[in-house]
Design a protein around this motif. Sequence first.
Motif, PDB file in Angstrom:
ATOM      1  N   ARG A  31       0.826  -1.214   0.000  1.00 32.46           N
ATOM      2  CA  ARG A  31       0.000   0.000   0.000  1.00 32.46           C
ATOM      3  C   ARG A  31       0.860   1.265   0.000  1.00 32.46           C
ATOM      4  N   TYR A  32       1.987   1.234   0.696  1.00 34.49           N
ATOM      5  CA  TYR A  32       2.888   2.399   0.684  1.00 34.49           C
ATOM      6  C   TYR A  32       3.387   2.690  -0.727  1.00 34.49           C
ATOM      7  N   MET A  33       3.503   1.651  -1.530  1.00 36.01           N
ATOM      8  CA  MET A  33       4.061   1.801  -2.874  1.00 36.01           C
ATOM      9  C   MET A  33       2.987   1.796  -3.966  1.00 36.01           C
ATOM     10  N   ALA A  34       1.729   1.671  -3.581  1.00 34.51           N
ATOM     11  CA  ALA A  34       0.643   1.513  -4.549  1.00 34.51           C
ATOM     12  C   ALA A  34       0.979   0.369  -5.502  1.00 34.51           C
ATOM     13  N   GLY A  35       1.486  -0.728  -4.910  1.00 37.04           N
ATOM     14  CA  GLY A  35       1.885  -1.899  -5.692  1.00 37.04           C
ATOM     15  C   GLY A  35       1.169  -3.127  -5.191  1.00 37.04           C
ATOM     16  N   ASN A  36       1.765  -4.300  -5.466  1.00 37.41           N
ATOM     17  CA  ASN A  36       1.120  -5.522  -4.988  1.00 37.41           C
ATOM     18  C   ASN A  36       2.049  -6.309  -4.065  1.00 37.41           C
ATOM     19  N   ALA A  37       1.448  -7.060  -3.186  1.00 37.53           N
ATOM     20  CA  ALA A  37       2.173  -7.762  -2.131  1.00 37.53           C
ATOM     21  C   ALA A  37       3.128  -8.812  -2.685  1.00 37.53           C
ATOM     22  N   ALA A  38       2.757  -9.469  -3.764  1.00 31.14           N
ATOM     23  CA  ALA A  38       3.636 -10.498  -4.345  1.00 31.14           C
ATOM     24  C   ALA A  38       4.943  -9.875  -4.833  1.00 31.14           C
ATOM     25  N   ALA A  39       4.856  -8.703  -5.438  1.00 29.97           N
ATOM     26  CA  ALA A  39       6.070  -8.008  -5.902  1.00 29.97           C
ATOM     27  C   ALA A  39       6.926  -7.587  -4.711  1.00 29.97           C
ATOM     28  N   VAL A  40       6.300  -7.150  -3.636  1.00 30.12           N
ATOM     29  CA  VAL A  40       7.037  -6.787  -2.428  1.00 30.12           C
ATOM     30  C   VAL A  40       7.771  -8.013  -1.896  1.00 30.12           C
ATOM     31  N   ARG A  41       7.086  -9.139  -1.793  1.00 30.83           N
ATOM     32  CA  ARG A  41       7.707 -10.363  -1.268  1.00 30.83           C
ATOM     33  C   ARG A  41       8.884 -10.801  -2.140  1.00 30.83           C
ATOM     34  N   ARG A  42       8.711 -10.744  -3.458  1.00 31.69           N
ATOM     35  CA  ARG A  42       9.809 -11.132  -4.369  1.00 31.69           C
ATOM     36  C   ARG A  42      11.034 -10.254  -4.167  1.00 31.69           C
ATOM     37  N   THR A  43      10.812  -8.966  -4.061  1.00 33.37           N
ATOM     38  CA  THR A  43      11.926  -8.036  -3.935  1.00 33.37           C
ATOM     39  C   THR A  43      12.558  -8.113  -2.551  1.00 33.37           C
ATOM     40  N   MET A  44      11.741  -8.298  -1.530  1.00 32.01           N
ATOM     41  CA  MET A  44      12.256  -8.386  -0.164  1.00 32.01           C
ATOM     42  C   MET A  44      13.062  -9.671   0.065  1.00 32.01           C
ATOM     43  N   ALA A  45      12.868 -10.680  -0.771  1.00 32.50           N
ATOM     44  CA  ALA A  45      13.586 -11.947  -0.596  1.00 32.50           C
ATOM     45  C   ALA A  45      15.101 -11.739  -0.624  1.00 32.50           C
ATOM     46  N   GLY A  46      15.586 -10.901  -1.514  1.00 30.96           N
ATOM     47  CA  GLY A  46      17.019 -10.619  -1.570  1.00 30.96           C
ATOM     48  C   GLY A  46      17.510  -9.902  -0.333  1.00 30.96           C
ATOM     49  N   LEU A  47      16.682  -9.011   0.199  1.00 33.32           N
ATOM     50  CA  LEU A  47      17.049  -8.293   1.422  1.00 33.32           C
ATOM     51  C   LEU A  47      17.059  -9.245   2.614  1.00 33.32           C
ATOM     52  N   ARG A  48      16.144 -10.210   2.609  1.00 39.14           N
ATOM     53  CA  ARG A  48      16.113 -11.211   3.687  1.00 39.14           C
ATOM     54  C   ARG A  48      17.371 -12.085   3.620  1.00 39.14           C
ATOM     55  N   ALA A  49      17.750 -12.500   2.425  1.00 38.54           N
ATOM     56  CA  ALA A  49      18.951 -13.331   2.262  1.00 38.54           C
ATOM     57  C   ALA A  49      20.208 -12.591   2.725  1.00 38.54           C
ATOM     58  N   ALA A  50      20.215 -11.266   2.604  1.00 41.52           N
ATOM     59  CA  ALA A  50      21.357 -10.457   3.019  1.00 41.52           C
ATOM     60  C   ALA A  50      21.297 -10.079   4.504  1.00 41.52           C
ATOM     61  N   GLY A  51      20.231 -10.477   5.204  1.00 39.91           N
ATOM     62  CA  GLY A  51      20.104 -10.166   6.625  1.00 39.91           C
ATOM     63  C   GLY A  51      19.617  -8.760   6.927  1.00 39.91           C
ATOM     64  N   ILE A  52      19.160  -8.050   5.895  1.00 37.12           N
ATOM     65  CA  ILE A  52      18.667  -6.686   6.093  1.00 37.12           C
ATOM     66  C   ILE A  52      17.277  -6.699   6.716  1.00 37.12           C
ATOM     67  N   VAL A  53      16.467  -7.676   6.322  1.00 36.76           N
ATOM     68  CA  VAL A  53      15.127  -7.839   6.893  1.00 36.76           C
ATOM     69  C   VAL A  53      14.944  -9.296   7.323  1.00 36.76           C
ATOM     70  N   ARG A  54      13.926  -9.496   8.150  1.00 35.56           N
ATOM     71  CA  ARG A  54      13.497 -10.831   8.552  1.00 35.56           C
ATOM     72  C   ARG A  54      12.011 -10.942   8.252  1.00 35.56           C
ATOM     73  N   SER A  55      11.545 -12.156   8.099  1.00 37.50           N
ATOM     74  CA  SER A  55      10.107 -12.335   7.880  1.00 37.50           C
ATOM     75  C   SER A  55       9.591 -13.424   8.801  1.00 37.50           C
ATOM     76  N   GLY A  56       8.345 -13.238   9.198  1.00 37.24           N
ATOM     77  CA  GLY A  56       7.675 -14.227  10.020  1.00 37.24           C
ATOM     78  C   GLY A  56       6.335 -14.562   9.395  1.00 37.24           C
ATOM     79  N   LYS A  57       5.932 -15.813   9.519  1.00 37.68           N
ATOM     80  CA  LYS A  57       4.664 -16.254   8.934  1.00 37.68           C
ATOM     81  C   LYS A  57       3.584 -16.335   9.999  1.00 37.68           C
ATOM     82  N   GLY A  58       2.355 -16.441   9.516  1.00 37.03           N
ATOM     83  CA  GLY A  58       1.234 -16.656  10.413  1.00 37.03           C
ATOM     84  C   GLY A  58       0.740 -15.389  11.087  1.00 37.03           C
ATOM     85  N   HIS A  59      -0.171 -15.589  12.042  1.00 40.95           N
ATOM     86  CA  HIS A  59      -0.765 -14.475  12.774  1.00 40.95           C
ATOM     87  C   HIS A  59       0.336 -13.696  13.487  1.00 40.95           C
ATOM     88  N   GLY A  60       0.364 -12.400  13.297  1.00 34.20           N
ATOM     89  CA  GLY A  60       1.391 -11.566  13.909  1.00 34.20           C
ATOM     90  C   GLY A  60       2.699 -11.562  13.143  1.00 34.20           C
TER      91      GLY A  60
END
Length: 152
Positions: A31-60
């Motif tokens: 929503r911040y980017m007026a884009g779609n969540a799948a594109a965010v997840r694809r792009t964030m994957a590289g940042l996660r692999a580099a340790g810049i971000v983390r992701s958690g699944k499920g509620h919360g």
Amino acid sequence: MKHDTRFSAMLHLLLHMADRNQPITSDELARYMAGNAAAVRRTMAGLRAAGIVRSGKGHGGGWTLGRPLQAISLADVYAALGTPDLFAIGIRNPAPSCLVERAVNASMQETLGEAERLVQARLQSITLASIAAELRARMAKLPLNPKEPHDA
């Protein structure tokens, strides 16, 4: 010519994430980017692999920063995105038979290489913490000082 905007988009999202004390979902980031969540997840994957971000699944679950803003340089984010091309210009033929084109290629490759080294050094010298500080200074000058500076 279409520009690769992932770098500036990810910097934008990382700064929004820094203002949160809880995980933020891909839908919220999109929503911040007026884009779609799948594109965010694809792009964030590289940042996660580099340790810049983390992701958690499920509620919360959702995305959080993997390290403090002062420990994330723009060069880190750029590298995590696969070092997209910095310049739209390039040589026409990498192995020309024409001596004129060889001379042009040599000059361009030297110049573009030097420019890329300068840009890389500058990206290394800027942290997300310094951008966040600039953002806070800009917000302090606003008459109504909004709670969250986003474009959605």
